[in-house]
Design a protein around this motif. Structure first.
Motif, mmCIF file in Angstrom:
data_model
loop_
_atom_site.group_PDB
_atom_site.id
_atom_site.type_symbol
_atom_site.label_atom_id
_atom_site.label_comp_id
_atom_site.label_asym_id
_atom_site.label_seq_id
_atom_site.Cartn_x
_atom_site.Cartn_y
_atom_site.Cartn_z
ATOM 1 N N UNK A 186 1.169 -1.288 -0.055
ATOM 2 C CA UNK A 186 0.006 0.034 -0.226
ATOM 3 C C UNK A 186 0.968 1.613 0.684
ATOM 4 N N UNK A 187 1.254 2.032 -1.110
ATOM 5 C CA UNK A 187 1.846 2.573 -1.603
ATOM 6 C C UNK A 187 0.939 4.584 -1.259
ATOM 7 N N UNK A 188 1.576 5.570 -0.439
ATOM 8 C CA UNK A 188 0.831 6.704 -0.051
ATOM 9 C C UNK A 188 1.518 7.405 -1.833
ATOM 10 N N UNK A 193 8.492 10.818 -3.761
ATOM 11 C CA UNK A 193 10.361 10.332 -3.723
ATOM 12 C C UNK A 193 10.375 9.621 -2.552
ATOM 13 N N UNK A 194 9.545 9.576 -1.356
ATOM 14 C CA UNK A 194 9.953 9.403 -0.575
ATOM 15 C C UNK A 194 9.135 7.678 -0.552
ATOM 16 N N UNK A 195 8.114 7.591 -0.520
ATOM 17 C CA UNK A 195 7.050 6.203 -1.255
ATOM 18 C C UNK A 195 7.453 5.581 -2.190
ATOM 19 N N UNK A 220 -2.119 2.095 -4.707
ATOM 20 C CA UNK A 220 -1.479 3.177 -4.676
ATOM 21 C C UNK A 220 -3.111 4.133 -3.384
ATOM 22 N N UNK A 221 -2.615 4.725 -2.349
ATOM 23 C CA UNK A 221 -3.795 5.168 -1.379
ATOM 24 C C UNK A 221 -3.658 6.698 -1.989
ATOM 25 N N UNK A 222 -4.956 7.075 -1.648
ATOM 26 C CA UNK A 222 -4.830 8.713 -1.734
ATOM 27 C C UNK A 222 -4.525 9.217 -0.763
ATOM 28 N N UNK A 223 -4.713 8.968 0.312
ATOM 29 C CA UNK A 223 -3.873 9.448 2.124
ATOM 30 C C UNK A 223 -3.426 8.476 3.205
#
Lengths: 340, 340
Positions: A186-188, A193-195, A220-223
């Motif tokens: 699950x990526x923000x 760049x961090x995520x 990809x999650x928006x929050x």
DNA sequence: CCCTGTTGAGTAAACGATTACTCATCTTGC
DNA sequence: GCAAGATGAGTAATCGTTTACTCAACAGGG
């Protein structure tokens, strides 16, 4: 108890010396006799003199204040960095103006205008979006976590981040070592760049372990919120699920744990979880969470020192500092193999 | 792209009008023709004019900045209030300087001196210790949560708090209703009105239910931390234990839950827990925690509005506002009787 | 046509602190 | 005893804005 603060002029009247001398004593600048010093200092204390920073700032064009731009102060990770930042700066008698942007470009812009109006001597960007970077062009700045996308090499800034790529890799290795084969991330967002680095590190480690691209599902999650983690987990579980989940922020993992528990999926039995940031909620959450730890204290301290160096005109030793991370292994991946 | 911000004088030169007129246009104050206005505004935009707040503040003796004094910004409850405070103030084009005191009187004092030096127009005291109150004597101030002990009635301040007494009573009633008879309270310090009121309300409700003073054990803890809760719970459990625990802050309850789980005590079977503040860690913690909820949003909004009223010289409608609280019932007291 | 009021805009004095100059006095070496 | 440097302290300009006074120009009523 004088009602309002007295000015340098009044101290001058009281002590019989000129305002210039009073100023010299206050700033310990220039020459004056011991007696004069004593007399002035006594008066300063007695009349409870408070320097007017507006006047001083107007004259000297520099004010001991830095702006701190942060996306969400209620996020424990950001709050900790901010706290340590402030401690360190305060110790150097700088004060800080903390601005919460909520990741909104227009709010950030307004905050930045305000900071410029205040003539702050520098800006600290915690995980900042690059949007308004041109606004602060020539101002000393330190970026924490996120690399600003810049048009030209203005150069007056530094970047401090922890090793996100390694963090992702550590997460992957832990899950793989514990036997997971159907991985999910699950990526923000997809523009930070961090995520992105966390995901890249994760992927790379999975690759090295022989997994193919198809074996790693990325959402990809928006929050960064518990709700998002909860929601996505339910969706993904319907669509086939996973046996190992890596979330690029703890809150997502907490939500995932909640959703799994509610659906009767055992952790770490049927699914293992790894979070990021090692926040309190990870340590004491529904399932103590394996999480990638980065030292907010060190980040804060380093960032503060670096910014002050830039402000003082010294070139910082390094333009780009990468700090180490390590994995805190807890129940969510089934292991008490904590290595301190 | 001019390197530095231009001054009002340069705009004056460019447009051919006097600085006074430029100032009038900027502040929309006084008289000027439509054409002049247009010409000046165009120049302001074109040359990217940024007002110098130091100069303005020096001249007008008022600066659109308020200080926010908070004991611990990493505490989610305080962070939320701070956030909403800032949003509201920012919307009224005030900026905020957030000061973390760590509950230390000397740090607070230094922060306050700094705020006075900045000539802030008001101070927001979140859960502030009364120590340095004399320092801000005549400054507009709003206190959130904790009542300042004051020597004289200086009057230029308001107090906003939620109904802590009721919160304590709700906690007690919940535990009693679920059958607890051997009650325990973990209270943060013994000199903070907020936490004292929570205890008092709890005691009173216990009384009304027929319990005697001896049936309620009170432990005073020196810090709001998970560790404290954990430690105290182990101690108290050795010394006889409880079947119902009320903690005046969530973090303590989370620690307690951890200690109990580790000792094999079932929650809510053998012991029930109630926390306070309804933070994320309560909602998603090891055991979803029954907790007293207070609206940080409403507190923040109200506090900001009140402070601005005082700054504007209007008497606030009420000097002392008490907000309602309600209980979020969750697993730690065995009930899904949430009533929204 | 004069008196008065309105409109638009300029002049200059603050605000409180810093600091480049200046200058009187004191030391000291020769 | 005196030139020269060191020392202590005062004078005044300056930072960028705001705002109390002015004042010229013009309109309109009588």
């Amino acid at each position: 108890m004088k009602p309002d603060s007295v000015s340098i002029r009044e101290i001058s009247k009281i002590t019989g010396v000129s305002v210039a001398t009073v100023s010299r004593v206050i700033n310990n600048n220039g020459r004056f006799s011991k007696e004069t010093e004593a007399r002035v200092k006594k008066a300063l204390k007695e009349y409870n003199y408070t320097p007017n920073l507006a006047a001083r700032g107007l004259r000297t064009k520099r004010i001991a204040t830095v702006g701190v731009v942060v996306p969400d102060i209620t996020n424990e990770y950001f709050a900790r960095i901010t706290l340590h930042l402030q401690e360190r700066l305060f110790a150097r008698s700088y004060s800080t103006i903390i601005c919460n942007t909520d990741e909104k470009a227009d709010i950030e812009r307004r905050h930045l205008d305000m900071l410029l109006s205040q003539q702050v001597s520098g800006v600290m960007y915690i995980s900042g979006t690059p949007h308004a970077f041109d606004r602060l062009s020539h101002l000393p700045a330190v970026f924490i976590d996120r690399e600003p996308k810049m048009e030209q090499e203005t150069g007056n800034y530094s970047l401090i981040e922890s090793d996100n790529y390694l963090g992702g890799a550590l997460a992957a290795r832990e899950l793989l070592q514990k036997g997971c084969r159907r991985l999910c991330v699950f990526k923000y967002r997809d523009d930070i760049s961090t995520h992105n680095a966390r995901e890249a590190g994760f992927r790379q480690a999975a690759h090295e372990a022989g997994l193919r691209d198809g074996d790693v599902r990325v959402e990809i999650v928006p929050a960064v919120s518990v709700e998002q983690g909860y929601q996505r987990t339910r969706e993904v579980w319907q669509a086939g699920g996973f046996d190992g989940l890596f979330c690029t922020a703890d809150a997502l993992a907490v939500g995932a744990a909640g959703a799994l528990r509610q659906q009767g999926v055992s952790i770490p039995g049927q699914a293992k979880l790894v979070g990021y940031d090692d926040t309190a909620i990870a340590r004491y959450g529904a399932v103590p969470l394996t999480s990638v730890h980065q030292s907010t204290e060190e980040i804060g301290r380093l960032a503060a020192d670096t910014l002050l160096q830039i402000i003082d005109g010294k070139q910082p030793e390094q333009r780009h500092i990468t700090l180490p991370v390590h994995l805190m292994v807890r129940e969510s991946t089934g292991g008490h193999t904590e290595e301190a």
